[in-house]
Design a protein around this motif. Structure first.
Motif, short mmCIF file in Angstrom:
data_model
loop_
_atom_site.label_atom_id
_atom_site.label_comp_id
_atom_site.label_asym_id
_atom_site.label_seq_id
_atom_site.Cartn_x
_atom_site.Cartn_y
_atom_site.Cartn_z
N GLY A 1 -6.60 -48.72 12.18
CA GLY A 1 -5.65 -47.81 12.82
C GLY A 1 -6.34 -46.78 13.69
O GLY A 1 -5.87 -46.46 14.80
N LYS A 2 -7.43 -46.22 13.20
CA LYS A 2 -8.18 -45.24 14.00
C LYS A 2 -8.72 -45.87 15.27
O LYS A 2 -8.65 -45.29 16.37
N ILE A 3 -9.27 -47.08 15.14
CA ILE A 3 -9.82 -47.77 16.32
C ILE A 3 -8.72 -48.05 17.34
O ILE A 3 -8.90 -47.86 18.55
N ALA A 4 -7.55 -48.49 16.85
CA ALA A 4 -6.44 -48.77 17.77
C ALA A 4 -6.00 -47.52 18.52
O ALA A 4 -5.79 -47.56 19.75
N THR B 1 -11.30 -36.54 18.82
CA THR B 1 -12.74 -36.69 18.54
C THR B 1 -13.01 -36.77 17.03
O THR B 1 -14.07 -37.27 16.64
N ASP B 2 -12.08 -36.28 16.21
CA ASP B 2 -12.25 -36.40 14.77
C ASP B 2 -12.19 -37.86 14.33
O ASP B 2 -13.00 -38.31 13.51
N LEU B 3 -11.24 -38.60 14.92
CA LEU B 3 -11.16 -40.04 14.62
C LEU B 3 -12.39 -40.76 15.15
O LEU B 3 -12.95 -41.63 14.47
N GLU B 4 -12.80 -40.41 16.35
CA GLU B 4 -13.96 -41.05 16.97
C GLU B 4 -15.21 -40.84 16.13
O GLU B 4 -15.99 -41.78 15.89
N LYS B 5 -15.43 -39.62 15.67
CA LYS B 5 -16.60 -39.30 14.86
C LYS B 5 -16.60 -40.12 13.57
O LYS B 5 -17.63 -40.68 13.18
N TYR B 6 -15.44 -40.21 12.93
CA TYR B 6 -15.34 -40.96 11.68
C TYR B 6 -15.70 -42.43 11.89
O TYR B 6 -16.46 -43.01 11.11
N VAL B 7 -15.16 -43.02 12.95
CA VAL B 7 -15.39 -44.45 13.19
C VAL B 7 -16.83 -44.72 13.61
O VAL B 7 -17.47 -45.65 13.11
N LEU B 8 -17.35 -43.91 14.53
CA LEU B 8 -18.71 -44.14 15.01
C LEU B 8 -19.75 -43.98 13.90
O LEU B 8 -20.75 -44.69 13.87
N GLU B 9 -19.52 -43.05 13.00
CA GLU B 9 -20.48 -42.81 11.92
C GLU B 9 -20.24 -43.71 10.72
O GLU B 9 -21.11 -43.85 9.85
N THR C 1 2.98 -44.58 7.66
CA THR C 1 1.62 -44.82 7.14
C THR C 1 0.51 -44.53 8.14
O THR C 1 -0.67 -44.60 7.79
N ALA C 2 0.87 -44.22 9.40
CA ALA C 2 -0.15 -43.88 10.40
C ALA C 2 0.11 -42.50 11.01
O ALA C 2 -0.32 -42.22 12.13
N ALA C 3 0.80 -41.65 10.26
CA ALA C 3 1.15 -40.32 10.80
C ALA C 3 -0.08 -39.50 11.15
O ALA C 3 -0.02 -38.64 12.05
N SER C 4 -1.19 -39.73 10.47
CA SER C 4 -2.41 -38.96 10.74
C SER C 4 -3.15 -39.44 11.99
O SER C 4 -4.16 -38.85 12.38
N LEU C 5 -2.65 -40.51 12.63
CA LEU C 5 -3.36 -41.12 13.76
C LEU C 5 -2.69 -40.84 15.09
O LEU C 5 -3.08 -41.41 16.11
N ARG C 6 -1.71 -39.94 15.13
CA ARG C 6 -1.00 -39.65 16.38
C ARG C 6 -1.95 -39.12 17.45
O ARG C 6 -2.91 -38.43 17.15
N VAL C 7 -1.61 -39.43 18.70
CA VAL C 7 -2.36 -38.94 19.85
C VAL C 7 -1.41 -38.13 20.71
O VAL C 7 -0.36 -38.63 21.14
N GLU C 8 -1.75 -36.90 20.95
CA GLU C 8 -0.90 -35.99 21.71
C GLU C 8 -0.62 -36.56 23.11
O GLU C 8 -1.53 -36.96 23.83
N GLY C 9 0.68 -36.58 23.47
CA GLY C 9 1.05 -37.00 24.81
C GLY C 9 1.27 -38.48 24.97
O GLY C 9 1.61 -38.93 26.08
N ILE C 10 1.08 -39.27 23.91
CA ILE C 10 1.29 -40.72 24.00
C ILE C 10 2.24 -41.15 22.88
O ILE C 10 1.98 -40.89 21.71
#
Length: 636
Positions: free
Chosen positions: A576-579, A594-602, A511-520
Motif C-alpha cells: 500500500g505504501k509503495i502504491a 516522505t514518511d512513507l518513502e523513508k519507511y519503504v526505502l529503509e 484499511t488504507a486510511a493512513s496512506l492518503r496523499v494530500e490533493g489526490i
C-alpha cells in the motif's frame, strides 16, 4: 552428309556452352550463386539497431562501437599461434576449438572468431592483422544502456545460434538478435537491414576489387527508433522502492492500456549483458535460483491475489442479482460454513453493506456473495462456469496479448478443474468447497499484470484496453489496432460506482486510511495473501504476501496500479505504501509523503527470505505463528 551432321553438332555444342557462359557472367546475378562462388568474398556490413526512448523522449538505449575478429576458415594460413592467442587473450586450445567449429559451420563463410573486442584490444591487434591471413576485424555496434534499471523491460541482444538460423535463414552465424523484453518483441523494427559487399579475388586468392564494380553491393539500413509507454523516472523510482524486497509493480494508463511502469525485483543492471563478459554474467543470473533476477514477477509471477479480488466478487454478485448495495451482512469475526468450519475475519463494525464491506475488507460479506453466485444455479458446476465467464471478461485466466514475450495466464478454475480435483461424480462438491475463491485465496492465481488490468477496468467503470508497451515506431503511422480496441466486461456499468466508492473509502476510513496523499483522490484495496512453499516435500507456511491495487484520480483516472510484495506481511505495510508513493510520483512529480518513502526505502525483507533456508523453525507474521516445526522431527 556425315560431315554436315558433325558440323551441326559442333556448332550446337558451341552455342550451348557460349550461352551458358554468357548467362553465368551476365544474367545470373542471384545472391545464392554469388555466395557459392569461390572467387568472390562476401563481407557483411551490420546496421545500427534503432534507439529506444521512454514516453517523455528520454533516451534509454543507444549504440556503441564494437569490433569482432572474423575468420574465413579455408583462407587461414600457417601463423604464429602463440602471438595471436596472446593478443586475443585466449589459450591455444580455445584457438583450436573455435577454428574447428568455424570449419564445421562453413569453410568459406566469414564468421566471428572473437566477438566484441574492447577499444584497447582493437588498437593493439589492428596494426598486426596483416600477419594473420584468413582473419580480419569487422566493426559493428553493441547496445549502450543509458540507464541502470528496466532490464526486464528492455531485454538484451545475443548472437544467433544454429536453431535460430534454421528457423530464420535471413540471419547468419555471428549476427545479433534481441532476447527478452522489447529487444525481442520489436526485433523486426529495431534490427534494420544488413548491407553486403562482394569482393572479387584472383587465382592467387588476392582481393582485386569490387565484383562488377559493386553492382550487387548494398548499404546497411539502420533499425527504426521506438518510443515506449514506460515513464523512466517512475520505473526507476519503483525499482528503488523495491530494494531488499521481492515482488513486482505494474502501472497502467486506464484510458489507453499503456504500461507506465513494469517493475520486477530483484532486477539487474542491463549493462551487465553487454560485451565479452555477457555470457559469464548471464550464467550468474541464470543460476541464482533463490532470488531469480531473470524471472519477471510482474508478468510471470502467479500469486493468490488476496482481498483485492473481493472487488470482483462484489461486481459479479451485483450483475447476477444476488446482492445489492443496501443489504447488510453480519460478520462475527468470520464466516461459518459447512460443519462448523470458519473462515476468519479481522475485527470491524458489523453488519456491513457493499461499500462498507469493501472499505473494511469483510470476509463474511464476500463469502456470502460468492456462495450466492454459485448457488443461484441448479448445480455448482454451472455456478462456477458463470463466475469464470465474468472473470475472463476482465482478462483473467488467459494470456492477455500484450506486446512482451514472457508471461503466464494465471488460473481461474472451472467446473472441470473441480470435478477432477474432487473425483466427481464419486464425490460431490458444493459452493462451500471453493469458498476461499471469494476472497482471492483458494485456487485463484493472478499475475500482477492481471491485477493491474482488472483495476484499470474498474477505474474505467467496465472496460479496458489491452496492455502494451509500444507508443510509437519511427516511420510507422499507428500502433497495432489490437491495442486501441476497447474491450468491455460482462458487468453492467451501473454496478461499478458502489465498488469505486468502497475503494475510495478504503483510503478515507478503511484499511488504507493512513496512506492518503494530500490533493489526490485515490481508490484502493489492501490485500494479505497466505504464502506457502515446499521444504523437503512438505508444505510450509511463510510470512504472508502484501498486495495492493489502486487507481487515481477517482474520476478520469490517469493511473491504475498493482503492487505485490513477497513475504510483505499485510497489504498496507509495504504494498500500500509503495502504491501511494508511485501514484504521487506519477501525478505530482514529487513526494510529499516522505514518511512513507523513508519507511519503504529503509525496510528490508531479506531476513524473511532467508528463513526457509535456515533448516530450523522460524517465526512468521510478526511472530504470531511458528513455521517449519516439522523440521525438528526430520532432524530427530
Amino acid at each position: 552428309m556425315r560431315k554436315l551432321l558433325l558440323l551441326v553438332v559442333v556448332m550446337i555444342t558451341g552455342v550451348v556452352f557460349a550461352g551458358r557462359l554468357f548467362y553465368l557472367q551476365v544474367y545470373n546475378t542471384s545472391y545464392e550463386q554469388l555466395s557459392e562462388n569461390n572467387a568472390i568474398k562476401i563481407e557483411y556490413d551490420y546496421p545500427q539497431r534503432g534507439y529506444i526512448y521512454d514516453r517523455n523522449g528520454e533516451l534509454l538505449v543507444s549504440n556503441q562501437p564494437s569490433y569482432d575478429v572474423m575468420v574465413i576458415p579455408r583462407e587461414v594460413r600457417p601463423l604464429d599461434t602463440l602471438e595471436f592467442c596472446r593478443l586475443l587473450k585466449i589459450s591455444k586450445q580455445t584457438f583450436r576449438e573455435k577454428l574447428d567449429k568455424a570449419w564445421v559451420y562453413s569453410p568459406r563463410i566469414a564468421q566471428p572468431f572473437i566477438a566484441q573486442l574492447t577499444k584497447a584490444e582493437y588498437a593493439s591487434l589492428s596494426e598486426k592483422m596483416y600477419k594473420f591471413e584468413g582473419f580480419y576485424i569487422q566493426q559493428r555496434s553493441l547496445r549502450e544502456y543509458q540507464v541502470s534499471h528496466s532490464a526486464n523491460v528492455l531485454g538484451f541482444i545475443r548472437e544467433v545460434d544454429e536453431r535460430i538460423i534454421k528457423n530464420n535463414p535471413d540471419y547468419i552465424m555471428g549476427e545479433l538478435i534481441g532476447k527478452q523484453g522489447v529487444e525481442e518483441s520489436y526485433e523486426d523494427a529495431l534490427r534494420g537491414v544488413k548491407g553486403v559487399k562482394y569482393i572479387q579475388k584472383d587465382r592467387f586468392n588476392r582481393e582485386i576489387g569490387s565484383y562488377k564494380d559493386g553492382a550487387f553491393d548494398t548499404i546497411p539500413k539502420r533499425g527504426r527508433d521506438i518510443e515506449l509507454t514506460i515513464d523512466a523516472r517512475l520505473q526507476q523510482y519503483g525499482e528503488e522502492l523495491f530494494q531488499n524486497k521481492r515482488g513486482g509493480i505494474v502501472a497502467l494508463d486506464p484510458s489507453t492500456g499503456e504500461i507506465l511502469a513494469l517493475v520486477t525485483a530483484p532486477n539487474f543492471d542491463p549493462g551487465l549483458l553487454v560485451g565479452r563478459e555477457r555470457s559469464k554474467e548471464y550464467t550468474k543470473l541464470w543460476y541464482d535460483t533463490i532470488a531469480k533476477p531473470l524471472f519477471d514477477r510482474g508478468l510471470s509471477g502467479e500469486y493468490s491475489p488476496g482481498s483485492p479480488f473481493k472487488t470482483l466478487t462484489g461486481l459479479i454478485a451485483m450483475e447476477e442479482g444476488v446482492m445489492n448495495t443496501t443489504e447488510r451482512i453480519y460478520c462475527n469475526n468470520g464466516y461459518v460454513y459447512g460443519r462448523g468450519q470458519k473462515l476468519g475475519c479481522h475485527s470491524h463494525p458489523s453488519p456491513l453493506a457493499m461499500v462498507e464491506g469493501i472499505a473494511q475488507s469483510c470476509n463474511a460479506y464476500f463469502c456470502t456473495a460468492y456462495r450466492r453466485i454459485i448457488e443461484k444455479y441448479p448445480t455448482p458446476q454451472e455456478g462456477i462456469d458463470t463466475w469464470k465467464k465474468h472473470l475472463t471478461s476482465f482478462g483473467l485466466g488467459q494470456y492477455m496479448g500484450y506486446d512482451l514475450p514472457s508471461g503466464k495466464k494465471g488460473l481461474i478454475p472451472t467446473s472441470d478443474f473441480y470435478n477432477k480435483w474432487y473425483n466427481y461424480p464419486k464425490y460431490k462438491w458444493y459452493a462451500t468447497a471453493t469458498i476461499s475463491n471469494a476472497i482471492g485465496q483458494g485456487e485463484v492465481n493472478l499475475t500482477p499484470m492481471q491485477m493491474a488490468n482488472f483495476t484499470a477496468a474498474i477505474a474505467n467503470r467496465g472496460y479496458w484496453y489491452r496492455p502494451h508497451i509500444i507508443k510509437n515506431i519511427k516511420g510507422v503511422d499507428t500502433i497495432p489496432q489490437e491495442y486501441t480496441k476497447r474491450i468491455n466486461t460482462t458487468i453492467g456499468p451501473q454496478h461499478f460506482e458502489p465498488v469505486v466508492q468502497g475503494m475510495f473509502d478504503v483510503y478515507n476510513k478503511g484499511t488504507a486510511a493512513s496512506l492518503r496523499v494530500e490533493g489526490i483522490e485515490i481508490c484502493g484495496k489492501t490485500g494479505t495473501a497466505e504464502n506457502y512453499t515446499r521444504i523437503q516435500g512438505k508444505s510450509v507456511q511463510l510470512t504472508d504476501h502484501s498486495t495492493f491495487i489502486a487507481f487515481a484520480p477517482k474520476d478520469n483516472p490517469k493511473i491504475a496500479i498493482a503492487v505485490f510484495v513477497e513475504n510483505g506481511y499485510w497489504g498496507s505495510r509495504y504494498a500500500g505504501k509503495i502504491a501511494s508513493l508511485m501514484i504521487e510520483k506519477y501525478l505530482k512529480g514529487e513526494i510529499t509523503r516522505t514518511d512513507l518513502e523513508k519507511y519503504v526505502l529503509e525496510g528490508s525483507l531479506m531476513e524473511e527470505y532467508a528463513k526457509p533456508l535456515s533448516g530450523k523453525p522460524f517465526p512468521i507474521n510478526d511472530g504470531k505463528k511458528i513455521s517449519g516445526k516439522f523440521l525438528k522431527d526430520l532432524e530427530l
